[in-house]
Scaffold this motif. Structure first.
Motif, mmCIF file in Angstrom:
data_model
loop_
_atom_site.group_PDB
_atom_site.id
_atom_site.type_symbol
_atom_site.label_atom_id
_atom_site.label_comp_id
_atom_site.label_asym_id
_atom_site.label_seq_id
_atom_site.Cartn_x
_atom_site.Cartn_y
_atom_site.Cartn_z
ATOM 1 N N GLY A 126 33.344 40.041 47.998
ATOM 2 C CA GLY A 126 34.335 40.338 46.984
ATOM 3 C C GLY A 126 34.879 41.746 47.101
ATOM 4 N N TRP A 127 35.775 42.090 46.202
ATOM 5 C CA TRP A 127 36.416 43.397 46.211
ATOM 6 C C TRP A 127 35.425 44.500 45.850
ATOM 7 C CZ3 TRP A 127 41.963 43.546 43.786
ATOM 8 C CH2 TRP A 127 42.793 42.646 44.469
ATOM 9 N N SER A 128 35.619 45.655 46.435
ATOM 10 C CA SER A 128 34.868 46.834 46.026
ATOM 11 C C SER A 128 35.378 47.316 44.661
ATOM 12 C CB SER A 128 35.031 47.954 47.049
ATOM 13 O OG SER A 128 36.373 48.428 47.049
ATOM 14 N N ARG A 129 34.600 48.148 43.990
ATOM 15 C CA ARG A 129 35.051 48.719 42.727
ATOM 16 C C ARG A 129 36.322 49.536 42.932
ATOM 17 N NH1 ARG A 129 29.361 49.215 42.285
ATOM 18 N NH2 ARG A 129 28.506 48.171 40.432
ATOM 19 N N ALA A 132 39.280 47.260 43.189
ATOM 20 C CA ALA A 132 39.598 46.683 41.876
ATOM 21 C C ALA A 132 40.294 47.712 40.982
ATOM 22 C CB ALA A 132 38.323 46.174 41.212
ATOM 23 N N ARG A 155 37.166 32.313 47.882
ATOM 24 C CA ARG A 155 37.051 33.414 48.846
ATOM 25 C C ARG A 155 37.464 32.958 50.243
ATOM 26 N NH1 ARG A 155 36.913 37.756 45.915
ATOM 27 N NH2 ARG A 155 35.094 38.046 44.593
ATOM 28 N N PRO A 183 42.808 39.303 43.052
ATOM 29 C CA PRO A 183 41.389 39.305 42.679
ATOM 30 C C PRO A 183 40.964 37.975 42.071
ATOM 31 C CG PRO A 183 42.664 40.571 41.085
ATOM 32 C CD PRO A 183 43.608 40.214 42.201
ATOM 33 N N THR A 186 38.126 36.050 39.367
ATOM 34 C CA THR A 186 37.329 36.331 38.178
ATOM 35 C C THR A 186 36.900 35.023 37.538
ATOM 36 O OG1 THR A 186 37.241 37.651 36.146
ATOM 37 C CG2 THR A 186 39.248 36.383 36.527
ATOM 38 N N ASP A 198 35.858 40.127 40.806
ATOM 39 C CA ASP A 198 36.464 41.389 41.238
ATOM 40 C C ASP A 198 36.913 42.205 40.035
ATOM 41 O OD1 ASP A 198 36.217 40.517 43.936
ATOM 42 O OD2 ASP A 198 38.057 39.365 43.712
ATOM 43 N N ARG A 229 34.303 48.370 36.641
ATOM 44 C CA ARG A 229 35.448 47.576 37.097
ATOM 45 C C ARG A 229 36.480 47.450 35.983
ATOM 46 N NH1 ARG A 229 34.954 44.747 41.818
ATOM 47 N NH2 ARG A 229 32.910 44.905 42.840
#
Length: 594
Positions: free
Chosen positions: A264-267, A270, A451, A458, A460, A479, A504
């Motif tokens: 997933g996305w990094s902080r 995001a 994914r 993103p 969720t 994310d 996030r």
């Protein structure tokens, strides 16, 4: 050997033990992750659907195969008969991880077992030795069949002139052999379960949490066209299952959720997204002329005129976001037309400068969705015709999940680069309708499928209730952190502060239920805290969400309304509310015109 990545199965620890009994309604089995088998040779040819689940406790490894099969048969009746020449499911287990010495266990539709210890020091079938003297002591197994177990192979039945679907059911010995449900029921699937004692595999006790074994899972389906299926394709032609280099990993984890954030996305990514989209303020949208997702999107009732008019009202008061529900049946019925209507909807929303959050699955309200004309709303009943997606039956039937995977990856893949989409909300209120943790596997699968489509937006799934295992899974994979809150201001602030620790962006994707959660009391908090917010409802219509949850029906217009901002003619229910939204939004506009 070049091929697809070796898979990993996170095998959860469970309590109490699940003894093999073949019942599909066991709560624990329904919370266990699902693995699907594919063509063992690595081609894309279709194979019969086969779903496998594994879990463990202090003494046993449990495994369950569910196999779609239009013609179930088996002739062997003795242990260690060559079941691999007929129809069978198989698991290869290597506790040491070196893939040179492993155990082979097979179960046939007649609940006959084959077990052997395999010595393969060179990882080469030419020098492999099979020890049939080894028995998996203490192994218990059970097979349950929907329909018939034929006692002759298909060609012999064809030669006798007997119709393949009408052959008599095989006699079933007492004590737990294959158990047909009904002689008249068409053969469609069979389920095999086994409980494997750890001590029978040479272990002193259970593995440690975090331990990793090597494993592969297989199935052979024989008929007019044989199918050789594997969890990790062995890439051999003709099919060969004894390819240790292609064994995947069986990882023993401590809880049902098997949480892993994956790719997933990094902080940082995001937060960059949040800076780009700005403060989101909007609504959960369905046109007033639709009673549910199906009526909104089916070609016969898709209503772009009303959508344009009502999204115009949203844009006129400064809303810049809308959360919108899709449905898996719409993709199954008409994928090309469905995507075309989604794109038309996005064009309309973009004209009003409104970004969209699409919702793919939902556990709320009615559980048996059907395409076609929808029934009229029950007068005065909140969301009387809203449907779950995919619905309880499909959610519980893992053999229907390949269809659900095609839906998720088809929709997300087709729109993966569309900047008009703010994010994908994969599952609304999982565990609602008393499903609880039974929704865990499908939530996890939805994230994996989405994914794999590699969206630029993103992903969720919003937390909404005190469901610890689900919340842990949703927050680990999201994310952007989304949540629902229909409570008072103190509870809202507590919710925001606790979720903010995750570092996030936060978006409340459902709120506003008068009189406890109102625009006047809650919107200033969202604005001050920089938390995006999408209230439930926009225009009073066929969903009848101006009435409260569990409304008995037949009553007059409630005072106050529960949800929604506008009457069908565009008149605000409370002009003070729409004016406050306009004033606090980042792009307030002139008073809307009907």
């Amino acid at each position: 050997m070049i091929g697809p990545p070796l898979p990993v199965y996170d095998c959860p620890r469970i309590s109490p033990s699940v003894m093999p009994d073949g019942r599909l309604d066991e709560a624990v089995w329904r919370t266990v992750p699902v693995a699907f088998l594919v063509d063992a040779t690595g081609t894309q040819r279709p194979v019969p659907h086969t779903a496998v689940r594994l879990c463990w406790d202090d003494s046993h490894l449990f495994i369950r195969f569910e196999s779609e099969d239009t013609d179930i048969w088996g002739t062997y009746t003795e242990r260690d008969d060559p079941l691999y020449d007929e129809e069978v499911v198989e698991v290869f287990l290597c506790p040491t991880g070196d893939a040179r010495h492993y155990f082979e266990l097979e179960v046939s539709p007649r609940n006959v077992v084959f077990d052997a210890a395999i010595h393969n020091p060179d990882r080469d079938r030419a020098t492999m030795a099979t020890d049939l003297s080894w028995d998996c002591l203490g192994l218990t197994s059970h097979v349950e069949v929907s329909g018939q177990v034929h006692s002759l192979p298909p060609r012999r039945r064809a030669n006798t002139g007997t119709h393949r679907g009408g052959y008599p059911v095989s006699p079933v010995p007492s004590g737990g052999s294959g158990t047909p449900q009904s002689a008249s029921e068409p053969s469609s699937r069979w389920t095999a379960e086994a409980a494997i004692p750890f001590v029978s595999l040479g272990l002193d006790g259970p593995p440690d949490v975090g331990a990793e074994w090597r494993m592969n899972l297989y199935r052979i389906d024989r008929g007019d066209r044989n199918a050789f299926c594997a969890w990790s394709p062995t890439l051999k032609r003709p099919a060969d299952f004894h390819v240790p280099d292609r064994f995947g990993t069986l990882r023993f984890v401590g809880g049902i959720s098997g949480v892993s954030a994956g790719d997933g996305w990094s902080r940082e990514d995001a937060m960059s997204w949040a800076a780009r989209v700005g403060w989101l303020v909007g609504c959960n949208f369905i046109p007033s002329t639709a009673c549910n997702q199906l009526e909104m999107w089916q070609a016969e009732t898709f209503d772009p005129v009303t959508i344009d008019r009502e999204l115009g009202w949203a844009g006129s008061i400064g809303m810049n976001a809308a959360r919108v529900y899709l449905h898996d049946l719409l993709w199954e019925a008409d994928p090309r037309g469905f995507i075309a209507r989604i794109r038309e909807f996005l064009r309309i929303a973009a004209r009003h400068r409104i970004g969209i959050v699409f919702v793919l699955f939902d556990d709320c309200w009615n559980s048996d969705p059907k395409l076609g004309p929808q029934e009229p709303p029950a007068p005065g009943v909140h969301n009387s015709r809203w449907f779950q997606s995919p619905g309880e039956r499909a959610a519980n039937d893992v053999l229907s999940w390949p269809r659900l995977r095609r839906y998720v990856q088809g929709v997300v893949g087709a729109l993966r680069s569309d900047r008009r989409i703010l994010m994908w909300d994969l599952y609304n209120e999982p565990g609602n309708s008393d499903r609880g943790s039974a929704s865990l596997p499908l939530v996890k699968a939805a994230f994996e499928w989405a994914r794999a489509a590699r969206p630029n937006q993103p992903l969720t799934a919003g937390v909404w209730a005190d469901l610890p295992e689900l919340n842990e899974l949703q927050l680990a994979h999201s994310d952007v952190v989304t949540f629902h809150n229909y409570n008072g201001t103190e509870e809202l602030m507590f919710h925001i502060r606790s979720l903010r620790k995750l570092g996030r962006p936060l978006v409340c994707t459902e709120w506003m239920a008068r009189p406890g959660s109102t625009v006047a009391t809650h919107l200033p908090i969202f604005k001050k805290e920089g938390v995006g917010c999408m209230m439930w409802g926009l225009v009073s219509g066929k969903t009848q969400t101006i009435y409260p949850w569990r409304s008995p029906g037949g009553g007059p217009e409630p005072n106050p309304w529960f949800h929604d901002l506008f009457r069908p003619d565009g008149t605000p229910y409370d002009p003070g509310e729409t004016e406050l939204i306009r004033r606090l939004s980042d792009r307030g506009r002139k008073q809307h015109r009907t």
